[in-house]
Design an enzyme around this catalytic site. Sequence first.
Site, PDB file in Angstrom:
ATOM      1  N   ASP A   1       0.842  -1.193   0.000  1.00 34.25           N
ATOM      2  CA  ASP A   1       0.000   0.000   0.000  1.00 34.25           C
ATOM      3  C   ASP A   1       0.881   1.248   0.000  1.00 34.25           C
ATOM      4  OD1 ASP A   1      -2.513   1.254   0.022  1.00 34.25           O
ATOM      5  OD2 ASP A   1      -2.370   1.628   2.178  1.00 34.25           O
ATOM      6  N   GLU A   2       0.338   2.341  -0.556  1.00 35.39           N
ATOM      7  CA  GLU A   2       1.109   3.583  -0.711  1.00 35.39           C
ATOM      8  C   GLU A   2       2.430   3.295  -1.420  1.00 35.39           C
ATOM      9  OE1 GLU A   2      -0.231   6.348  -0.163  1.00 35.39           O
ATOM     10  OE2 GLU A   2      -1.895   5.827   1.143  1.00 35.39           O
TER      11      GLU A   2
END
Length: 319
Positions: free
Chosen positions: A199-200
């Site tokens: 994620d990110e």
Amino acid sequence: MLPRALCTSGSSCSSLRAAAASRSRLRAALAAPVRRLLGLGSGSSTWQCGSERLGVAVAAQQRRPAASALEAVAEADGAPEALRPPPIPRPQLRYPGSHLHLAGQPRPLAADHPHPGIEIFLGPMFAGKSTALLRRVAELEAKGFNVAVVKSSKDDRYCSSSVVTHNGLKRPCFAAPTLRAFREAAGADYASFQVIAVDEAQFFPDLHDFCSHAADHEDKRLVLAGLDGDFQRRRFGQVLDLLPMADSVVKLTAHCKFCKQEHKHVPALFSLRIAADSRQELVGGADTYAPVCRRHYVQLARLRQPDEQAHGSGSGEAA
């Protein structure tokens, strides 16, 4: 004509006449398919014999209304063996209590490893990228795969040790500044991870090298979620560098915040920074960014230009 002795009453006579008419219609309906099945023409010398069998077939059809013409003929005396319909296979449960599998069909084995590759979810802020990531993680775990979830340690908006979506979904994860650091933190467990969800992804400086090596040489499945552009609509990190080698790329959209105030539902393609901060790498939520459509981005970004010039432009990238 019906025998007079059978006509004891008007109602019974009518019933008998109706039954006779029904048999005549059934006989006529079966005549054509039986001729085709027996290979007989209407003028064939063998049609007389076939006609007798037709009468037997009509009786069989009356006993079993759902029977086909072929099945009815097969019940006639003297029917060739070739005309008898093959037995209908009946489904059998090979694995009681589970899904239905027909006998003779092997039960498909669950794959012990997903296909190596790279999946990418792109989009602006509030487009549901982290939600899509966690949904994909749940799907893969339901199939029995071992999944590691990783996020950048820079993202500490909701929780430093979990991926948390804007709508409240939460999943424990590894938090690391780089993917190499994640691998070191995982230690011996790293080899057991069949899927790595990131994620990110835009925050990882070694994203390209790590993902390409893991997919090509370690047979791992990478699932990434990240921004494809910063608040200035410029390249964000190394996410776009992975597009040529990605198996699937999904670009998600949010709803434009300002169109929504006008009671319109317009897709938001970009992230507009509403905070008075010109640094490109700035982690934030609804107090810092707003999803906007193209029209509102152009209008509102123009208003921010004097403020950005006064503060100078940064050298990092947005969150």
